[in-house]
Design a protein around this motif. Structure first.
Motif, PDB file in Angstrom:
ATOM      1  N   PHE A   1       0.838  -1.204   0.000  1.00  0.00           N
ATOM      2  CA  PHE A   1       0.000   0.000   0.000  1.00  0.00           C
ATOM      3  C   PHE A   1       0.871   1.252   0.000  1.00  0.00           C
ATOM      4  CE2 PHE A   1      -2.333   3.346   2.273  1.00  0.00           C
ATOM      5  CZ  PHE A   1      -3.465   3.454   1.467  1.00  0.00           C
ATOM      6  N   ILE A   2       1.905   1.247   0.824  1.00  0.00           N
ATOM      7  CA  ILE A   2       2.807   2.413   0.896  1.00  0.00           C
ATOM      8  C   ILE A   2       3.513   2.616  -0.438  1.00  0.00           C
ATOM      9  CG2 ILE A   2       4.919   3.288   1.992  1.00  0.00           C
ATOM     10  CD1 ILE A   2       3.853   1.895   4.609  1.00  0.00           C
ATOM     11  N   VAL A   3       3.908   1.541  -1.092  1.00  0.00           N
ATOM     12  CA  VAL A   3       4.559   1.646  -2.410  1.00  0.00           C
ATOM     13  C   VAL A   3       3.592   2.248  -3.431  1.00  0.00           C
ATOM     14  CG1 VAL A   3       5.526   0.296  -4.326  1.00  0.00           C
ATOM     15  CG2 VAL A   3       6.275  -0.148  -1.983  1.00  0.00           C
ATOM     16  N   VAL A   4       2.323   1.861  -3.372  1.00  0.00           N
ATOM     17  CA  VAL A   4       1.320   2.425  -4.294  1.00  0.00           C
ATOM     18  C   VAL A   4       1.149   3.918  -4.036  1.00  0.00           C
ATOM     19  CG1 VAL A   4      -1.143   2.434  -4.874  1.00  0.00           C
ATOM     20  CG2 VAL A   4       0.084   0.272  -4.710  1.00  0.00           C
ATOM     21  N   VAL A   5       1.044   4.315  -2.766  1.00  0.00           N
ATOM     22  CA  VAL A   5       0.927   5.744  -2.440  1.00  0.00           C
ATOM     23  C   VAL A   5       2.168   6.480  -2.921  1.00  0.00           C
ATOM     24  CG1 VAL A   5       0.808   7.436  -0.554  1.00  0.00           C
ATOM     25  CG2 VAL A   5      -0.659   5.405  -0.503  1.00  0.00           C
TER      26      VAL A   5
ATOM     27  N   ASN B   1     -14.978  -2.802   3.990  1.00  0.00           N
ATOM     28  CA  ASN B   1     -13.523  -2.743   4.180  1.00  0.00           C
ATOM     29  C   ASN B   1     -13.077  -1.555   5.025  1.00  0.00           C
ATOM     30  OD1 ASN B   1     -13.120  -5.095   2.634  1.00  0.00           O
ATOM     31  ND2 ASN B   1     -13.251  -3.892   0.768  1.00  0.00           N
ATOM     32  N   LYS B   2     -14.028  -0.953   5.741  1.00  0.00           N
ATOM     33  CA  LYS B   2     -13.756   0.186   6.635  1.00  0.00           C
ATOM     34  C   LYS B   2     -13.194   1.394   5.883  1.00  0.00           C
ATOM     35  CE  LYS B   2     -12.957  -2.917  10.499  1.00  0.00           C
ATOM     36  NZ  LYS B   2     -12.011  -3.378  11.502  1.00  0.00           N
ATOM     37  N   VAL B   3     -13.567   1.530   4.621  1.00  0.00           N
ATOM     38  CA  VAL B   3     -13.097   2.643   3.792  1.00  0.00           C
ATOM     39  C   VAL B   3     -14.177   3.721   3.762  1.00  0.00           C
ATOM     40  CG1 VAL B   3     -12.347   3.356   1.499  1.00  0.00           C
ATOM     41  CG2 VAL B   3     -11.670   1.119   2.395  1.00  0.00           C
ATOM     42  N   ILE B   4     -13.921   4.798   4.465  1.00  0.00           N
ATOM     43  CA  ILE B   4     -14.865   5.914   4.493  1.00  0.00           C
ATOM     44  C   ILE B   4     -14.750   6.672   3.172  1.00  0.00           C
ATOM     45  CG2 ILE B   4     -15.425   8.109   5.602  1.00  0.00           C
ATOM     46  CD1 ILE B   4     -14.501   6.962   8.218  1.00  0.00           C
ATOM     47  N   PRO B   5     -15.869   6.895   2.487  1.00  0.00           N
ATOM     48  CA  PRO B   5     -15.813   7.666   1.237  1.00  0.00           C
ATOM     49  C   PRO B   5     -15.304   9.095   1.517  1.00  0.00           C
ATOM     50  CG  PRO B   5     -17.946   6.582   1.504  1.00  0.00           C
ATOM     51  CD  PRO B   5     -17.216   6.411   2.796  1.00  0.00           C
TER      52      PRO B   5
ATOM     53  N   PHE C   1      -4.268  11.844   7.020  1.00  0.00           N
ATOM     54  CA  PHE C   1      -4.953  11.058   8.045  1.00  0.00           C
ATOM     55  C   PHE C   1      -5.778   9.955   7.390  1.00  0.00           C
ATOM     56  CE2 PHE C   1      -8.568  10.217  10.865  1.00  0.00           C
ATOM     57  CZ  PHE C   1      -7.878   9.777  11.991  1.00  0.00           C
ATOM     58  N   HIS C   2      -6.436  10.282   6.291  1.00  0.00           N
ATOM     59  CA  HIS C   2      -7.230   9.286   5.563  1.00  0.00           C
ATOM     60  C   HIS C   2      -6.334   8.155   5.053  1.00  0.00           C
ATOM     61  CE1 HIS C   2     -10.131   8.073   2.185  1.00  0.00           C
ATOM     62  NE2 HIS C   2     -10.698   7.733   3.314  1.00  0.00           N
ATOM     63  N   ARG C   3      -5.167   8.502   4.544  1.00  0.00           N
ATOM     64  CA  ARG C   3      -4.213   7.471   4.098  1.00  0.00           C
ATOM     65  C   ARG C   3      -3.845   6.547   5.258  1.00  0.00           C
ATOM     66  NH1 ARG C   3      -0.952  12.005   1.659  1.00  0.00           N
ATOM     67  NH2 ARG C   3      -1.553  12.092  -0.526  1.00  0.00           N
ATOM     68  N   LEU C   4      -3.638   7.146   6.433  1.00  0.00           N
ATOM     69  CA  LEU C   4      -3.273   6.346   7.604  1.00  0.00           C
ATOM     70  C   LEU C   4      -4.414   5.415   8.016  1.00  0.00           C
ATOM     71  CD1 LEU C   4      -1.404   9.071   9.677  1.00  0.00           C
ATOM     72  CD2 LEU C   4      -0.371   7.138   8.461  1.00  0.00           C
ATOM     73  N   VAL C   5      -5.650   5.902   7.926  1.00  0.00           N
ATOM     74  CA  VAL C   5      -6.809   5.052   8.234  1.00  0.00           C
ATOM     75  C   VAL C   5      -6.876   3.889   7.242  1.00  0.00           C
ATOM     76  CG1 VAL C   5      -9.343   4.958   8.320  1.00  0.00           C
ATOM     77  CG2 VAL C   5      -8.137   6.872   9.383  1.00  0.00           C
ATOM     78  N   LEU C   6      -6.655   4.179   5.978  1.00  0.00           N
ATOM     79  CA  LEU C   6      -6.648   3.112   4.961  1.00  0.00           C
ATOM     80  C   LEU C   6      -5.541   2.101   5.254  1.00  0.00           C
ATOM     81  CD1 LEU C   6      -7.228   5.236   1.732  1.00  0.00           C
ATOM     82  CD2 LEU C   6      -8.893   3.773   2.894  1.00  0.00           C
TER      83      LEU C   6
ATOM     84  N   VAL D   1     -14.249   9.564  12.859  1.00  0.00           N
ATOM     85  CA  VAL D   1     -13.769   8.795  11.710  1.00  0.00           C
ATOM     86  C   VAL D   1     -13.512   7.346  12.130  1.00  0.00           C
ATOM     87  CG1 VAL D   1     -11.831   8.470  10.104  1.00  0.00           C
ATOM     88  CG2 VAL D   1     -12.795  10.754  10.456  1.00  0.00           C
ATOM     89  N   LEU D   2     -12.862   7.162  13.263  1.00  0.00           N
ATOM     90  CA  LEU D   2     -12.541   5.814  13.721  1.00  0.00           C
ATOM     91  C   LEU D   2     -13.791   5.020  14.099  1.00  0.00           C
ATOM     92  CD1 LEU D   2      -9.340   6.587  15.811  1.00  0.00           C
ATOM     93  CD2 LEU D   2      -9.479   5.629  13.504  1.00  0.00           C
ATOM     94  N   GLU D   3     -14.821   5.712  14.505  1.00  0.00           N
ATOM     95  CA  GLU D   3     -16.090   5.057  14.825  1.00  0.00           C
ATOM     96  C   GLU D   3     -16.871   4.721  13.550  1.00  0.00           C
ATOM     97  OE1 GLU D   3     -20.238   6.650  16.630  1.00  0.00           O
ATOM     98  OE2 GLU D   3     -18.455   7.062  17.840  1.00  0.00           O
ATOM     99  N   LYS D   4     -16.979   5.689  12.637  1.00  0.00           N
ATOM    100  CA  LYS D   4     -17.799   5.516  11.436  1.00  0.00           C
ATOM    101  C   LYS D   4     -17.178   4.585  10.400  1.00  0.00           C
ATOM    102  CE  LYS D   4     -20.844   9.372  11.511  1.00  0.00           C
ATOM    103  NZ  LYS D   4     -22.179   8.887  11.237  1.00  0.00           N
ATOM    104  N   MET D   5     -15.880   4.377  10.465  1.00  0.00           N
ATOM    105  CA  MET D   5     -15.239   3.516   9.457  1.00  0.00           C
ATOM    106  C   MET D   5     -15.836   2.112   9.473  1.00  0.00           C
ATOM    107  SD  MET D   5     -11.469   2.839  11.019  1.00  0.00           S
ATOM    108  CE  MET D   5     -11.247   1.739  12.425  1.00  0.00           C
ATOM    109  N   HIS D   6     -16.373   1.699  10.615  1.00  0.00           N
ATOM    110  CA  HIS D   6     -16.950   0.349  10.726  1.00  0.00           C
ATOM    111  C   HIS D   6     -18.267   0.222   9.960  1.00  0.00           C
ATOM    112  CE1 HIS D   6     -13.924  -0.810  13.610  1.00  0.00           C
ATOM    113  NE2 HIS D   6     -14.116   0.329  14.217  1.00  0.00           N
TER     114      HIS D   6
END
Length: 133
Positions: A31-35, A116-120, A69-74, A107-112
């Protein structure tokens, strides 16, 4: 767009976060390589960052901090396992970025609620907008 030093700082931060639970997985590395590729950074430079940190650069404007922050959540959810250590680390990183704790917690609550816990992105922006108005 970010300078190369800022991009390397972003990637270094992601690597540090991925190592926070002492269990750095191949999925996280990929994932880090893709980013990195999206940022125009070569895989070899990511490998170099794996060996040590670079100087931390503060992101400006705030939208860039929210994006990171979104990248870190992903990254945290790439293996579908978020340990308590990772949750605390991501909260700490969000605070160090200058993000509101209430927004980070939401964000950490709603990701569930998402596959795949990916918040739009629109939902992510709405969460941060709520706490900054």
């Amino acid at each position: 767009m970010h300078s190369k030093d800022e991009k390397l700082s972003l990637l270094s931060e992601m690597i540090q976060f991925a190592k926070a639970d002492k269990n750095f997985k191949e999925q996280e590395y990929n994932f880090i390589v893709v980013v990195a590729s999206q940022l125009g950074i070569e895989k070899e430079e990511v490998d170099f960052l794996m060996k040590g940190e670079v100087e931390k650069k503060s992101l400006q404007p705030e939208s860039q901090r929210i994006l990171q922050f979104h990248r870190l959540v992903l990254l945290m959810n790439i293996d579908q396992e978020a340990s308590p250590l990772e949750i605390q680390a991501i909260k700490d990183m969000g605070l160090k970025m200058g993000l509101r704790l209430e927004a980070v917690d939401t964000v950490l609550e709603k990701m569930h609620e998402y596959p795949n816990k990916v918040i739009p992105p629109k939902e992510l922006i709405a969460i941060f907008t709520t706490f900054y108005n």
